[in-house]
Design a protein around this motif. Structure first.
Motif, PDB file in Angstrom:
ATOM      1  N   UNK A 108      -8.218   1.063  10.724  1.00 20.56           N
ATOM      2  CA  UNK A 108      -8.626   0.735   9.346  1.00 20.56           C
ATOM      3  C   UNK A 108      -8.338  -0.730   9.045  1.00 20.56           C
ATOM      4  N   UNK A 109      -7.208  -1.232   9.555  1.00 24.97           N
ATOM      5  CA  UNK A 109      -6.849  -2.631   9.311  1.00 24.97           C
ATOM      6  C   UNK A 109      -7.855  -3.569   9.983  1.00 24.97           C
ATOM      7  N   UNK A 110      -8.238  -3.231  11.218  1.00 23.53           N
ATOM      8  CA  UNK A 110      -9.218  -4.059  11.933  1.00 23.53           C
ATOM      9  C   UNK A 110     -10.562  -4.032  11.212  1.00 23.53           C
ATOM     10  N   UNK A 111     -10.999  -2.828  10.866  1.00 22.18           N
ATOM     11  CA  UNK A 111     -12.338  -2.678  10.290  1.00 22.18           C
ATOM     12  C   UNK A 111     -12.452  -3.348   8.921  1.00 22.18           C
ATOM     13  N   UNK A 112     -11.378  -3.278   8.137  1.00 23.74           N
ATOM     14  CA  UNK A 112     -11.464  -3.797   6.770  1.00 23.74           C
ATOM     15  C   UNK A 112     -10.729  -5.121   6.572  1.00 23.74           C
ATOM     16  N   UNK A 113     -10.264  -5.696   7.671  1.00 20.44           N
ATOM     17  CA  UNK A 113      -9.599  -6.991   7.572  1.00 20.44           C
ATOM     18  C   UNK A 113      -8.326  -6.936   6.748  1.00 20.44           C
ATOM     19  N   UNK A 114      -7.542  -5.856   6.902  1.00 21.12           N
ATOM     20  CA  UNK A 114      -6.290  -5.714   6.145  1.00 21.12           C
ATOM     21  C   UNK A 114      -5.149  -6.271   6.996  1.00 21.12           C
ATOM     22  N   UNK A 115      -4.338  -7.128   6.408  1.00 25.28           N
ATOM     23  CA  UNK A 115      -3.349  -7.849   7.193  1.00 25.28           C
ATOM     24  C   UNK A 115      -1.971  -7.196   7.234  1.00 25.28           C
ATOM     25  N   UNK A 116      -1.712  -6.201   6.383  1.00 22.41           N
ATOM     26  CA  UNK A 116      -0.356  -5.673   6.280  1.00 22.41           C
ATOM     27  C   UNK A 116      -0.389  -4.151   6.129  1.00 22.41           C
ATOM     28  N   UNK A 117       0.237  -3.469   7.072  1.00 27.53           N
ATOM     29  CA  UNK A 117       0.210  -1.995   7.106  1.00 27.53           C
ATOM     30  C   UNK A 117       0.898  -1.379   5.873  1.00 27.53           C
ATOM     31  N   UNK A 118       1.795  -2.167   5.270  1.00 27.75           N
ATOM     32  CA  UNK A 118       2.557  -1.637   4.131  1.00 27.75           C
ATOM     33  C   UNK A 118       1.673  -1.380   2.908  1.00 27.75           C
ATOM     34  N   UNK A 119       0.522  -2.084   2.853  1.00 27.23           N
ATOM     35  CA  UNK A 119      -0.349  -1.903   1.682  1.00 27.23           C
ATOM     36  C   UNK A 119      -0.869  -0.460   1.579  1.00 27.23           C
ATOM     37  N   UNK A 120      -0.871   0.266   2.706  1.00 22.64           N
ATOM     38  CA  UNK A 120      -1.368   1.654   2.668  1.00 22.64           C
ATOM     39  C   UNK A 120      -0.444   2.581   1.894  1.00 22.64           C
ATOM     40  N   UNK A 121       0.840   2.232   1.855  1.00 29.98           N
ATOM     41  CA  UNK A 121       1.795   3.150   1.214  1.00 29.98           C
ATOM     42  C   UNK A 121       2.389   2.592  -0.081  1.00 29.98           C
TER      43      UNK A 121
ATOM     44  N   UNK B 295       0.754   2.044  -2.759  1.00 31.84           N
ATOM     45  CA  UNK B 295       0.044   2.685  -3.870  1.00 31.84           C
ATOM     46  C   UNK B 295      -0.324   1.729  -5.002  1.00 31.84           C
ATOM     47  N   UNK B 296      -0.716   0.518  -4.660  1.00 36.67           N
ATOM     48  CA  UNK B 296      -1.218  -0.418  -5.650  1.00 36.67           C
ATOM     49  C   UNK B 296      -2.700  -0.087  -5.850  1.00 36.67           C
ATOM     50  N   UNK B 297      -3.018   0.443  -7.048  1.00 34.71           N
ATOM     51  CA  UNK B 297      -4.408   0.901  -7.251  1.00 34.71           C
ATOM     52  C   UNK B 297      -5.422  -0.230  -7.103  1.00 34.71           C
ATOM     53  N   UNK B 298      -4.988  -1.479  -7.357  1.00 34.06           N
ATOM     54  CA  UNK B 298      -5.938  -2.600  -7.204  1.00 34.06           C
ATOM     55  C   UNK B 298      -6.384  -2.707  -5.757  1.00 34.06           C
ATOM     56  N   UNK B 299      -5.465  -2.401  -4.823  1.00 32.00           N
ATOM     57  CA  UNK B 299      -5.825  -2.390  -3.389  1.00 32.00           C
ATOM     58  C   UNK B 299      -6.652  -1.144  -3.091  1.00 32.00           C
ATOM     59  N   UNK B 300      -6.155   0.005  -3.518  1.00 28.84           N
ATOM     60  CA  UNK B 300      -6.778   1.281  -3.129  1.00 28.84           C
ATOM     61  C   UNK B 300      -8.200   1.431  -3.649  1.00 28.84           C
ATOM     62  N   UNK B 301      -8.441   0.972  -4.895  1.00 34.33           N
ATOM     63  CA  UNK B 301      -9.771   1.255  -5.460  1.00 34.33           C
ATOM     64  C   UNK B 301     -10.865   0.341  -4.911  1.00 34.33           C
ATOM     65  N   UNK B 302     -10.493  -0.593  -4.034  1.00 35.49           N
ATOM     66  CA  UNK B 302     -11.534  -1.415  -3.394  1.00 35.49           C
ATOM     67  C   UNK B 302     -12.365  -0.602  -2.419  1.00 35.49           C
ATOM     68  N   UNK B 303     -11.789   0.539  -1.962  1.00 36.58           N
ATOM     69  CA  UNK B 303     -12.467   1.250  -0.868  1.00 36.58           C
ATOM     70  C   UNK B 303     -13.081   2.561  -1.318  1.00 36.58           C
TER      71      UNK B 303
END
Ligand code: DAH
Length: 337
Positions: A314-327, A329-337
């Motif tokens: 998921x990080x590779x496909x969506x260009x996400x740099x930090x695994x911690x963002x998955x947990x 629970x910042x809705x600004x991050x989550x609602x992008x997808x």
């Protein structure tokens, strides 16, 4: 006969207080102040009254009239306010939109990956997150005290394994133990994918987490070859990352597969990573020792297996740099997808 003025007052007060709307209040008004109302009748009585009564009757009639006017006016204001409150909901206004959540990116990614394999005939199976050492290690040809166990650093529970005296239960450190559980349950031919959470006591940083997700794959039959493995994973990568994906199978070591490989890919969808090989999964041909642990007769079956990290993909496909963002629970991050 003299009128009971106090009773009239009580009736007046009760009637106005009980008037629940303007229409009822108007009936009250007519009853007291109308042409045939109580006050009018009092004035009629005035004409025939004895001179000494006239003054008193006149005074009482005025008193009732005044009181009726006051009470009715007061009640009118009260009913008006009540109306305003119940009219406060304006049904013609546009509604308030309740924000709708989205499926977490990790689950979306797992669904997408599983979907590709399901379309190729694989079925989903699940194993327990609290696992026995036997399934997590021994059955996968990772014997006790073997150095290769170190690469699967493990969280042990305080709880003893009821089936293995002296050994404790653990949180599975990969989804591979699911392979053996599935083989104990089903006879070949079988094609399964096992998605789920795995745990490792890694220090938390941008690319490591103590909990993450893996998807395991297992295909067992009588004539499964390394070419099937290459073909299967090539189809997966083309369907998931796009037709123009470039792949390489790099020889590697896993105790539970022989031969083993890691798959690296290059794709235009990985922004800023052009020309770089990115490792996405481990794979190989199922080791005979694993078939043995599963109780399959020696030499009868062959199989292929693979395992991939969902966060990494998921990080590779969506260009996400930090695994911690998955947990986080910042809705600004989550609602992008
Ligand atoms: N279990 C391995 C890990 O956690 C990944 C893996 C490698 C799974 C090779 C497999 C395999 O099924 O064949 O790193």
């Amino acid at each position: 006969m003299p009128l009971d003025i106090e009773k009239i007052k009580i009736d007046l007060r009760r009637a106005t207080a009980e008037a629940a709307d303007d229409k009822m209040l108007e009936t009250v008004r007519l009853g007291f102040l109308g042409k045939k109302g109580i006050v009018a009748q009092m004035y009629v009585g005035l004409a025939t009254a004895l001179p000494e009564e006239k003054k008193l009757i006149g005074k009482e009639a005025n008193e009732i009239r005044q009181l009726a006017e006051e009470l009715i006016a007061e009640r009118k204001i009260f009913l008006g306010q009540q109306n305003k409150q119940s009219n406060a909901i304006d049904v013609t206004l546009p509604g308030i939109v309740s924000p709708l959540g989205t499926r977490h990116l990790i689950h979306q990614t797992m669904d997408e990956i599983c979907d590709v394999f399901e379309r190729m005939g694989f079925v989903i199976q699940r194993g327990p997150e609290i696992e026995r050492e036997f399934y997590n290690f021994s059955a996968l040809n990772i014997p006790l005290d073997h150095p290769s166990r170190d690469s699967f650093d493990t969280f042990y529970l305080d709880e003893a394994d009821p089936l293995t005296p002296g050994r404790n239960l653990l949180l599975r450190s990969h989804t591979s133990p699911g392979q053996v559980r599935v083989m104990q349950k089903f006879k070949p031919p079988l094609a399964v994918i096992i998605p789920g959470k795995v745990y490792r006591p890694d220090a938390l940083d941008a690319s490591h987490s103590f909990m993450f997700h893996q998807i395991e794959g297992l295909l067992v039959g009588k004539q499964v070859t390394f070419s099937d493995l290459k073909g299967l994973l090539t189809t997966f990568c083309q369907k998931y990352f796009g037709e123009d994906v470039v792949m390489r199978f790099r020889p590697h070591f896993f105790p539970f597969t022989e031969p083993s490989a890691e798959v690296d890919i290059q794709s235009n969808i990985f922004k800023g990573r052009a020309g770089k090989w990115l490792e996405i999964l481990g794979c190989g041909m199922v080791h005979p020792k694993v078939f043995e642990a599963a109780g399959y007769p020696a030499g009868e079956y062959c199989g292929l297996a693979f395992g991939m990290g969902v966060e990494r993909i998921a990080m590779l496909k969506h260009g996400i740099g930090d695994i911690r963002t998955f947990v986080e629970n910042d809705v600004r991050f989550l609602k992008q997808y």
